[in-house]
Write an enzyme that holds these catalytic residues in place. Structure first.
Site, PDB file in Angstrom:
ATOM      1  N   LYS A 202      62.563  15.549  23.449  1.00 48.66           N
ATOM      2  CA  LYS A 202      62.361  14.665  24.590  1.00 48.66           C
ATOM      3  C   LYS A 202      62.446  13.225  24.102  1.00 48.66           C
ATOM      4  O   LYS A 202      61.677  12.802  23.236  1.00 48.66           O
ATOM      5  CB  LYS A 202      61.001  14.936  25.218  1.00 48.66           C
ATOM      6  CG  LYS A 202      60.719  14.076  26.424  1.00 48.66           C
ATOM      7  CD  LYS A 202      59.464  14.528  27.146  1.00 48.66           C
ATOM      8  CE  LYS A 202      59.169  13.648  28.328  1.00 48.66           C
ATOM      9  NZ  LYS A 202      57.956  14.058  29.031  1.00 48.66           N
ATOM     10  N   ARG A 212      58.154   8.688  37.349  1.00 49.67           N
ATOM     11  CA  ARG A 212      56.831   8.067  37.167  1.00 49.67           C
ATOM     12  C   ARG A 212      56.349   7.460  38.478  1.00 49.67           C
ATOM     13  O   ARG A 212      55.160   7.426  38.758  1.00 49.67           O
ATOM     14  CB  ARG A 212      56.890   7.025  36.052  1.00 49.67           C
ATOM     15  CG  ARG A 212      57.061   7.697  34.688  1.00 49.67           C
ATOM     16  CD  ARG A 212      57.149   6.704  33.545  1.00 49.67           C
ATOM     17  NE  ARG A 212      57.552   7.387  32.316  1.00 49.67           N
ATOM     18  CZ  ARG A 212      57.987   6.757  31.231  1.00 49.67           C
ATOM     19  NH1 ARG A 212      58.061   5.429  31.220  1.00 49.67           N
ATOM     20  NH2 ARG A 212      58.331   7.439  30.162  1.00 49.67           N
ATOM     21  N   LYS A 225      56.416   4.903  25.426  1.00 48.76           N
ATOM     22  CA  LYS A 225      56.055   6.193  24.823  1.00 48.76           C
ATOM     23  C   LYS A 225      56.791   6.425  23.503  1.00 48.76           C
ATOM     24  O   LYS A 225      56.948   7.570  23.067  1.00 48.76           O
ATOM     25  CB  LYS A 225      56.330   7.318  25.828  1.00 48.76           C
ATOM     26  CG  LYS A 225      55.549   7.173  27.141  1.00 48.76           C
ATOM     27  CD  LYS A 225      55.628   8.425  28.021  1.00 48.76           C
ATOM     28  CE  LYS A 225      54.750   8.270  29.283  1.00 48.76           C
ATOM     29  NZ  LYS A 225      54.737   9.496  30.123  1.00 48.76           N
ATOM     30  N   GLU A 241      62.737  18.983  15.216  1.00 53.18           N
ATOM     31  CA  GLU A 241      61.804  19.249  16.318  1.00 53.18           C
ATOM     32  C   GLU A 241      61.933  20.697  16.802  1.00 53.18           C
ATOM     33  O   GLU A 241      60.935  21.390  16.996  1.00 53.18           O
ATOM     34  CB  GLU A 241      62.073  18.300  17.501  1.00 53.18           C
ATOM     35  CG  GLU A 241      61.569  16.871  17.313  1.00 53.18           C
ATOM     36  CD  GLU A 241      60.050  16.752  17.422  1.00 53.18           C
ATOM     37  OE1 GLU A 241      59.375  17.769  17.688  1.00 53.18           O
ATOM     38  OE2 GLU A 241      59.530  15.638  17.238  1.00 53.18           O
ATOM     39  N   LYS A 256      65.924  16.733  26.878  1.00 50.21           N
ATOM     40  CA  LYS A 256      65.632  15.869  28.027  1.00 50.21           C
ATOM     41  C   LYS A 256      65.705  14.405  27.631  1.00 50.21           C
ATOM     42  O   LYS A 256      65.148  14.068  26.588  1.00 50.21           O
ATOM     43  CB  LYS A 256      64.229  16.216  28.513  1.00 50.21           C
ATOM     44  CG  LYS A 256      63.703  15.405  29.632  1.00 50.21           C
ATOM     45  CD  LYS A 256      62.279  15.778  29.901  1.00 50.21           C
ATOM     46  CE  LYS A 256      61.745  14.919  31.006  1.00 50.21           C
ATOM     47  NZ  LYS A 256      60.343  15.102  31.206  1.00 50.21           N
ATOM     48  N   SER A 282      64.918  12.407  36.712  1.00 49.14           N
ATOM     49  CA  SER A 282      64.881  11.674  37.974  1.00 49.14           C
ATOM     50  C   SER A 282      65.874  10.516  38.033  1.00 49.14           C
ATOM     51  O   SER A 282      66.511  10.306  39.065  1.00 49.14           O
ATOM     52  CB  SER A 282      63.458  11.163  38.197  1.00 49.14           C
ATOM     53  OG  SER A 282      63.041  10.374  37.097  1.00 49.14           O
ATOM     54  N   TYR A 320      66.756  18.310  40.403  1.00 47.86           N
ATOM     55  CA  TYR A 320      66.269  18.037  41.756  1.00 47.86           C
ATOM     56  C   TYR A 320      67.309  18.430  42.805  1.00 47.86           C
ATOM     57  O   TYR A 320      67.018  18.435  43.995  1.00 47.86           O
ATOM     58  CB  TYR A 320      65.892  16.556  41.887  1.00 47.86           C
ATOM     59  CG  TYR A 320      64.810  16.154  40.896  1.00 47.86           C
ATOM     60  CD1 TYR A 320      63.473  16.398  41.174  1.00 47.86           C
ATOM     61  CD2 TYR A 320      65.134  15.593  39.653  1.00 47.86           C
ATOM     62  CE1 TYR A 320      62.482  16.077  40.258  1.00 47.86           C
ATOM     63  CE2 TYR A 320      64.162  15.265  38.726  1.00 47.86           C
ATOM     64  CZ  TYR A 320      62.835  15.516  39.032  1.00 47.86           C
ATOM     65  OH  TYR A 320      61.858  15.202  38.115  1.00 47.86           O
TER      66      TYR A 320
HETATM   67  C1  PBG Z   1      55.542  13.755  31.737  1.00 53.20           C
HETATM   68  C2  PBG Z   1      56.912  14.029  32.216  1.00 53.20           C
HETATM   69  C3  PBG Z   1      57.908  13.091  32.468  1.00 53.20           C
HETATM   70  C4  PBG Z   1      58.964  13.785  33.039  1.00 53.20           C
HETATM   71  C5  PBG Z   1      58.616  15.127  33.093  1.00 53.20           C
HETATM   72  N1  PBG Z   1      57.336  15.261  32.564  1.00 53.20           N
HETATM   73  C6  PBG Z   1      57.909  11.612  32.340  1.00 53.20           C
HETATM   74  C7  PBG Z   1      57.520  10.974  31.081  1.00 53.20           C
HETATM   75  O1  PBG Z   1      57.491  11.575  30.007  1.00 53.20           O
HETATM   76  O2  PBG Z   1      57.215   9.792  31.155  1.00 53.20           O
HETATM   77  C8  PBG Z   1      60.222  13.153  33.519  1.00 53.20           C
HETATM   78  C9  PBG Z   1      60.992  13.903  34.534  1.00 53.20           C
HETATM   79  C10 PBG Z   1      61.985  13.109  35.279  1.00 53.20           C
HETATM   80  O3  PBG Z   1      62.215  11.917  35.036  1.00 53.20           O
HETATM   81  O4  PBG Z   1      62.591  13.702  36.183  1.00 53.20           O
HETATM   82  N2  PBG Z   1      55.193  14.182  30.492  1.00 53.20           N
END
Ligand code: PBG
Length: 330
Positions: A202, A212, A225, A241, A256, A282, A320
């Site tokens: 990730k 968010r 993050k 990982e 991701k 998203s 989505y």
């Molecule tokens: C939280 C999480 C995130 C997403 C899925 N789980 C956001 C982040 O890590 O800040 C993102 C999913 C998306 O953007 O569609 N741990």
């Protein structure tokens, strides 16, 4: 590379000449079995809230959840992913609402399991960001994210979700060592058959912005993050990982975001014989919607992009678009 002939004997256009022939030689096909639908939850009654950052995506209160889950089940989508929008009153520094057995996600899992039994799988994120007042996935202490202390809470969160009936525990927090600890605790507590889907690769990404906003953590997030999510300049680190998470007991791994990271999906797929999932996040979703809504590209781009995930080696894609495109895939 095996060269089987040369022009004019060899004409690669021959196989492309008609629709039936193109279907016959097709190497990758997207089906509904490849789709996972994320669903946003909100507290309250009779709510279907639109989300500013994500066209045609809503937050559902539990009493209206069946609208979207019914559709997913009738579309034969194998699994939904649940994401709660937590009231800010319930958020605090340590994200304790994550361990409340009556929290929104727990009630949604129970509702779906009771109503739909095993006709659809449920996956739930394991991370603290929906519940912390600082928007981070882990415990924040003096400006630092604590790893091992966070893992202790994630283990409890996972166990709670499993007890509620969650089928696939999906740690998305990127703490070190959490998969092994979660596996151990699930096994000790009679949840040997609960699967773990690790968000193993990730990246710290700007593509999460609209999400968010959807879960109400963006205005809260202090800093970024980058000390736990991966640096997007790296690829080989993904192998470390994934290797670690497989050793610790992951059943599936996730890459991701999606589209900018197709090279990573391919690399993971070539190096490990484990189901690899992709998350079309998203920001990707909203960008594509904007392109379509403004007439820049048409709807067929959606299937083209999702087929690209398959071609790159993904076994399934969290998207989505899942309910919206399912009919086009039948
Ligand atoms: C939280 C999480 C995130 C997403 C899925 N789980 C956001 C982040 O890590 O800040 C993102 C999913 C998306 O953007 O569609 N741990």
């Amino acid at each position: 590379m095996i060269i089987t002939g040369k022009y004019p004997n060899l004409r690669l256009r021959r196989n492309r000449n008609s629709d039936w022939s193109r279907r016959l030689v097709r190497e990758n096909t997207l089906s509904v079995n490849d789709l996972i639908l994320p669903i946003f939850l909100v507290e309250g009654k009779n709510k279907k809230q639109s989300i500013k950052s994500m066209p045609e995506i809503y937050r559902y209160s539990i009493d209206r959840l069946s609208e979207v889950v019914d559709k997913a089940v009738s579309n034969r989508i194998p699994m939904v992913a649940l994401f709660p929008y937590t009231n800010s009153k319930l958020k605090n520094n340590n994200g304790t609402e994550s361990l409340n057995e009556d929290n929104l996600v727990c009630r949604a899992i129970q509702y779906i399991k009771k109503k739909y039994k095993n006709s659809i799988g449920i996956m739930c994120d394991v991370a603290l960001d929906p519940y912390t007042s600082h928007g981070h996935d882990g415990l924040l202490h003096k400006g630092k994210i604590l790893n091992d202390e966070t893992v202790e809470i994630l283990v409890k969160q996972s166990l709670l979700q499993a007890q509620m009936g969650c089928d696939v525990i999906s740690p998305s927090d990127m703490m070190d060592g959490r998969i092994g600890e979660i596996r151990k605790s699930l096994d000790k507590n009679k949840f040997k058959n609960v699967q773990i889907l690790s968000y193993a690769v990730k990246f710290a990404s700007s593509f999460y912005g609209p999400f968010r906003n959807a879960v109400g953590s963006n205005s809260l997030l202090k800093g970024d993050k980058k000390t736990y999510q991966m640096d997007y300049s790296n690829n080989l680190e993904s192998l470390r990982e994934v290797a670690l998470d497989i050793k610790e007991g992951a059943d599936m791994v996730m890459v991701k975001p999606g589209m900018p990271y197709l090279d990573i999906i391919r690399m993971v797929k070539d190096n490990f014989k484990i189901p690899v999932l992709a998350y079309q996040v998203s920001g990707e979703y909203s960008l594509i919607c904007n392109g379509i809504n403004k007439g820049i590209v048409d709807k067929s781009t959606i299937i083209e992009i999702l087929t690209g995930f398959k071609r790159a080696g993904a076994n399934a894609v969290v998207t989505y678009f899942a309910n919206k495109i399912a009919k086009n895939l039948k």
